[in-house]
Write an enzyme that holds these catalytic residues in place. Sequence first.
Site, PDB file in Angstrom:
ATOM      1  N   GLU A 163     136.881  63.121  50.495  1.00 26.72           N
ATOM      2  CA  GLU A 163     135.453  63.496  50.916  1.00 26.72           C
ATOM      3  C   GLU A 163     135.294  63.341  48.642  1.00 26.72           C
ATOM      4  OE1 GLU A 163     135.153  68.324  49.542  1.00 26.72           O
ATOM      5  OE2 GLU A 163     136.724  67.761  49.661  1.00 26.72           O
TER       6      GLU A 163
ATOM      7  N   LYS B 228     129.379  70.819  54.156  1.00 27.73           N
ATOM      8  CA  LYS B 228     130.407  71.144  53.322  1.00 27.73           C
ATOM      9  C   LYS B 228     130.027  72.877  53.893  1.00 27.73           C
ATOM     10  CE  LYS B 228     134.711  71.646  51.076  1.00 27.73           C
ATOM     11  NZ  LYS B 228     135.487  71.182  49.463  1.00 27.73           N
TER      12      LYS B 228
ATOM     13  N   CYS C 147     136.964  69.218  54.065  1.00 29.46           N
ATOM     14  CA  CYS C 147     138.159  69.824  53.544  1.00 29.46           C
ATOM     15  C   CYS C 147     138.281  71.569  53.887  1.00 29.46           C
ATOM     16  CB  CYS C 147     137.884  69.368  52.137  1.00 29.46           C
ATOM     17  SG  CYS C 147     139.261  69.685  50.806  1.00 29.46           S
TER      18      CYS C 147
ATOM     19  N   SER D 216     142.344  67.206  47.937  1.00 25.97           N
ATOM     20  CA  SER D 216     143.045  67.876  48.180  1.00 25.97           C
ATOM     21  C   SER D 216     144.185  67.703  47.760  1.00 25.97           C
ATOM     22  CB  SER D 216     143.589  68.409  49.837  1.00 25.97           C
ATOM     23  OG  SER D 216     144.297  69.224  49.892  1.00 25.97           O
TER      24      SER D 216
ATOM     25  N   LYS E 142     152.357  71.566  49.029  1.00 27.00           N
ATOM     26  CA  LYS E 142     150.718  71.780  49.558  1.00 27.00           C
ATOM     27  C   LYS E 142     150.875  70.923  50.893  1.00 27.00           C
ATOM     28  CE  LYS E 142     146.864  72.305  48.766  1.00 27.00           C
ATOM     29  NZ  LYS E 142     145.843  72.240  47.490  1.00 27.00           N
TER      30      LYS E 142
ATOM     31  N   ILE F  72     165.794  66.399  25.899  1.00 28.81           N
ATOM     32  CA  ILE F  72     165.249  66.272  27.164  1.00 28.81           C
ATOM     33  C   ILE F  72     164.126  65.783  26.861  1.00 28.81           C
ATOM     34  CG2 ILE F  72     166.072  68.657  27.763  1.00 28.81           C
ATOM     35  CD1 ILE F  72     167.857  66.929  30.540  1.00 28.81           C
ATOM     36  N   ASP F  73     163.380  66.541  26.845  1.00 28.42           N
ATOM     37  CA  ASP F  73     161.847  67.124  27.166  1.00 28.42           C
ATOM     38  C   ASP F  73     161.520  65.584  26.932  1.00 28.42           C
ATOM     39  OD1 ASP F  73     161.960  69.942  27.896  1.00 28.42           O
ATOM     40  OD2 ASP F  73     162.139  70.408  25.427  1.00 28.42           O
TER      41      ASP F  73
ATOM     42  N   THR G  29     155.357  66.301  24.396  1.00 29.28           N
ATOM     43  CA  THR G  29     156.461  66.018  25.487  1.00 29.28           C
ATOM     44  C   THR G  29     157.054  67.938  25.852  1.00 29.28           C
ATOM     45  OG1 THR G  29     157.890  66.371  23.355  1.00 29.28           O
ATOM     46  CG2 THR G  29     158.066  64.098  24.386  1.00 29.28           C
TER      47      THR G  29
ATOM     48  N   LYS H 235     147.002  78.710  21.511  1.00 25.55           N
ATOM     49  CA  LYS H 235     148.156  78.351  21.133  1.00 25.55           C
ATOM     50  C   LYS H 235     147.836  77.055  23.196  1.00 25.55           C
ATOM     51  CE  LYS H 235     151.686  78.708  18.054  1.00 25.55           C
ATOM     52  NZ  LYS H 235     152.996  78.758  18.751  1.00 25.55           N
TER      53      LYS H 235
END
Length: 537
Positions: free
Chosen positions: A41, A108, A149, A175, A181, A291-292, A393, A508
């Site tokens: 598309e 469309k 679509c 998409s 999905k 970890i992040d 992060t 924020k």
Amino acid sequence: MKIAVAQFNATVGDLAGNTDQVIGLLAEARAAGADILLVPELTIAGYPPEDLLLRPSFYAACNAQLDRLLDVADDVTLVVGHPLMLGEERFNAVTVMRDGHILGRGQKMVLPNNEVFDECRYFTPGASPCVFEQRCHDGSVVTVGVPICEDIWHLEPAAEAAELGAQILLVPNASPYHRGKEDVREAIVRQRVEETGLPVVYCNWVGGQDELVFDGGSFAMNRAGEVVAQLPTFETATAVLEFHDGDLLPGPQAPARSEEESIYAALVLATRDYIRKNGFPGAIIGLSGGIDSALTLAIAVDALGAEQVRAVMMPTRYTAQISLDDSREMVRRLGVQYDEIDIEPMFQSFLAALAPQFDGLPVDATEENLQSRTRGVILMALSNKTGRLVLTTGNKSEMTTGYATLYGDMAGGYAVLKDIAKTLVFRLSRWRNTVSEVIPERIITRPPSAELRENQLDQDSLPPYEILDAIMERYVERNQSIADIVRAGYAEADVLRVVKLLKVNEYKRRQAAVGARITPRSFGKDWRYPITNKFFS
């Protein structure tokens, strides 16, 4: 009839570059003996062009590229999407061309205006689907319908194409990906197949565009509702499918990915495309030993290569030795440029300068945030000097609760984990280590901490992440009410706490960097809550 379906990676606004890719794909389709080339598309413009669609000059520039294609679409019928302006009306259109002639054109019919889509802002709905006749190399003629679509998500466009004689539906798509999905798309297409009795070829974009990531995953479904061909996800690909005796024959079948592999691939593709399409020479990441930042670093290296990634560790008195040790070990495994900049002297300078202003006031989060903001200043200075983009992060759990510092750890240009819940951060990290063990095990197993004060743990300030993330998913992604979530078995105090934190930290999130969307609802285009807001539910 042979149909070449091509999922490729376009760039919004790169009209000539996108058209060049289509010209290359035409040559491939011609060499493969294809009768038709189907591309996604709004091929020429890229998706979504957003307010570029409000500029008449944009349509004129797209028309010039459409003329280029008309000159070169020889011996192959090209089904190409583009924006179209007729008088004062704007359309999401498709044009079918071959040998210098336009064989068909349609607009469309159903314009999506939910989630990340706002096509009603830009387009007028079309009145009927595109249907054209294709003469094949063997002399036979096939009538082809082209719903665009969103049209395939509704019965009327497909049914109308069938009434006009269509024997097969070719669907150009843009998409975007989110978890699950692929199954949703297949279910929708299967429903159309059952209703119309027509096979479907579904062609989707692949690539990152700001917060959206398109996963490709184009497929073909026969009249029995079976997926007879499947293109890979998160990579460009072309396949030639065969339509014979009224149905689609079996074609290539790309292997399925696990959920963790799909999400990780989405983050890698989104990060790579955001940095490269916007012309940044690489990325900078502030490491913490947690970890992040470790997962963000792994994704960045997989997206760009180690030579384009720089990691910076900025310890203070509160930084644990194991954080330094684990960060050093991870950058050794990955082979990225690594620097340690001690920010304790800068932190002390801030405290000394502010001492008269803070006199008599208790120590609180202000002092913690000063450390984070010092790190933000350093990272942005390195970014300005080198041209590399700072990757933030923070994860979705932190974005939900405001457990992040404006102009501190939120400072940067792209938020890789913005839509990744903390519990999913752990899952993705463990999955990545099954490919090759780049994240030291201790980073994954030790309790998360911001290390901005003595003996600090995330769970001192937040509910346990298993509870927080479950409440967040229900409230943010599924739109459940507080009462709904309590009835599902969560403590009312926890639910109220999370929702209150979500509400008071809207300001924020409005200032946060853009980040990849991988859930049905992220803190981006599909989250538009007012900052000033007294409603609480």
